[in-house]
Design a protein around this motif. Structure first.
Motif, PDB file in Angstrom:
ATOM      1  N   THR A  36      44.162  28.475  32.921  1.00  0.00           N
ATOM      2  CA  THR A  36      45.312  29.072  33.582  1.00  0.00           C
ATOM      3  C   THR A  36      44.868  30.402  34.163  1.00  0.00           C
ATOM      4  N   PHE A  37      45.608  30.919  35.142  1.00  0.00           N
ATOM      5  CA  PHE A  37      45.235  32.200  35.735  1.00  0.00           C
ATOM      6  C   PHE A  37      45.360  33.311  34.708  1.00  0.00           C
ATOM      7  N   TYR A  38      44.440  34.247  34.770  1.00  0.00           N
ATOM      8  CA  TYR A  38      44.452  35.389  33.870  1.00  0.00           C
ATOM      9  C   TYR A  38      43.920  36.604  34.605  1.00  0.00           C
ATOM     10  N   TRP A  39      44.293  37.777  34.145  1.00  0.00           N
ATOM     11  CA  TRP A  39      43.782  39.042  34.677  1.00  0.00           C
ATOM     12  C   TRP A  39      42.718  39.532  33.731  1.00  0.00           C
ATOM     13  N   GLY A  40      41.662  40.035  34.255  1.00  0.00           N
ATOM     14  CA  GLY A  40      40.620  40.597  33.412  1.00  0.00           C
ATOM     15  C   GLY A  40      39.276  40.581  34.099  1.00  0.00           C
ATOM     16  N   MET A  41      38.397  41.471  33.630  1.00  0.00           N
ATOM     17  CA  MET A  41      37.075  41.590  34.227  1.00  0.00           C
ATOM     18  C   MET A  41      36.046  40.701  33.547  1.00  0.00           C
ATOM     19  N   ASN A  42      36.302  40.252  32.354  1.00  0.00           N
ATOM     20  CA  ASN A  42      35.348  39.431  31.620  1.00  0.00           C
ATOM     21  C   ASN A  42      35.494  37.986  32.078  1.00  0.00           C
ATOM     22  N   THR A  43      34.669  37.596  33.039  1.00  0.00           N
ATOM     23  CA  THR A  43      34.776  36.265  33.622  1.00  0.00           C
ATOM     24  C   THR A  43      33.410  35.784  34.071  1.00  0.00           C
ATOM     25  N   GLU A  44      33.296  34.532  34.392  1.00  0.00           N
ATOM     26  CA  GLU A  44      32.096  33.972  35.008  1.00  0.00           C
ATOM     27  C   GLU A  44      32.503  33.360  36.335  1.00  0.00           C
ATOM     28  N   VAL A  45      31.804  33.734  37.406  1.00  0.00           N
ATOM     29  CA  VAL A  45      32.117  33.245  38.739  1.00  0.00           C
ATOM     30  C   VAL A  45      30.835  32.731  39.371  1.00  0.00           C
ATOM     31  N   LEU A  46      30.813  31.479  39.710  1.00  0.00           N
ATOM     32  CA  LEU A  46      29.724  30.797  40.425  1.00  0.00           C
ATOM     33  C   LEU A  46      28.436  30.642  39.636  1.00  0.00           C
ATOM     34  N   PHE A  47      28.014  31.641  38.872  1.00  0.00           N
ATOM     35  CA  PHE A  47      26.744  31.578  38.160  1.00  0.00           C
ATOM     36  C   PHE A  47      26.966  31.936  36.696  1.00  0.00           C
ATOM     37  N   SER A  48      26.187  31.354  35.829  1.00  0.00           N
ATOM     38  CA  SER A  48      26.304  31.622  34.401  1.00  0.00           C
ATOM     39  C   SER A  48      26.013  33.099  34.114  1.00  0.00           C
ATOM     40  N   GLY A  49      26.948  33.754  33.451  1.00  0.00           N
ATOM     41  CA  GLY A  49      26.769  35.154  33.073  1.00  0.00           C
ATOM     42  C   GLY A  49      27.093  36.170  34.156  1.00  0.00           C
ATOM     43  N   TRP A  50      27.519  35.717  35.331  1.00  0.00           N
ATOM     44  CA  TRP A  50      27.812  36.656  36.417  1.00  0.00           C
ATOM     45  C   TRP A  50      29.296  36.665  36.689  1.00  0.00           C
ATOM     46  N   PRO A  51      29.949  37.768  36.761  1.00  0.00           N
ATOM     47  CA  PRO A  51      29.483  39.137  36.807  1.00  0.00           C
ATOM     48  C   PRO A  51      29.319  39.797  35.446  1.00  0.00           C
ATOM     49  N   GLY A  52      29.613  39.124  34.368  1.00  0.00           N
ATOM     50  CA  GLY A  52      29.453  39.729  33.050  1.00  0.00           C
ATOM     51  C   GLY A  52      30.636  40.611  32.690  1.00  0.00           C
TER      52      GLY A  52
END
Length: 161
Positions: A36-52
């Motif tokens: 589900t959609f969430y707000w936060g900086m701790n995420t992974e986008v396109l690549f494993s571990g990125w952006p951290g």
């Protein structure tokens, strides 16, 4: 089928604390995937571990997704794709159109995969990139009036899905 080396089924407590102990002393780290959609900086986008977990890398991620969406609109409204750069009947111009179309479609799929991280900031960055790209390249706002009414129609969706 031999099930001796398969990990046990995941319980909700295992998924929440982020590690699995298979009984042999091995811990396997796993990241919880949001559905589900969430707000936060701790995420992974396109690549494993990125952006951290770094806020600077998250900002770079948002800028990157914005740029990809903006570039998709730019390529979608380019004269290369519409075939209005001159003689569109030769093979070279058809090849250029095909390359630009393929590039645009690939970038659009990258944006789609980024949005599938379900991070609301990434979603907003993609929407803003598409919106500003359309405003600059697809809308009447920054075009010279040429009397060609076909260029003012809203284009079809960029994804082939």
């Amino acid at each position: 089928m031999n099930h001796d080396h398969m990990p046990p089924p995941l319980s909700s407590s295992m998924m929440n604390n982020g590690s699995i102990n298979e009984g042999g002393g091995e811990n396997h780290e796993m990241m919880m995937m949001h559905m589900t959609f969430y707000w936060g900086m701790n995420t992974e986008v396109l690549f494993s571990g990125w952006p951290g977990t770094s806020s600077g890398m998250y900002a770079l991620c948002l800028i990157f997704v914005f740029f990809l969406a903006f570039l998709t609109e730019c390529l979608g409204h380019s004269s290369f794709l519409r075939g209005t750069t001159g003689d569109s009947a030769n093979a070279a111009s058809g090849l250029v159109q095909t390359v630009v179309y393929t590039l645009r479609t690939g970038i659009a799929y990258l944006v789609m995969l980024a949005v599938m991280s379900f991070n609301a900031g990434v979603f907003m960055a993609a929407l803003a990139g598409y919106a500003i790209g359309f405003l600059l390249f697809g809308s009447r706002t920054f075009r010279n009036p040429s009397g060609d009414s076909d260029t003012y129609e809203i284009p079809p969706p960029v994804c082939a899905c």
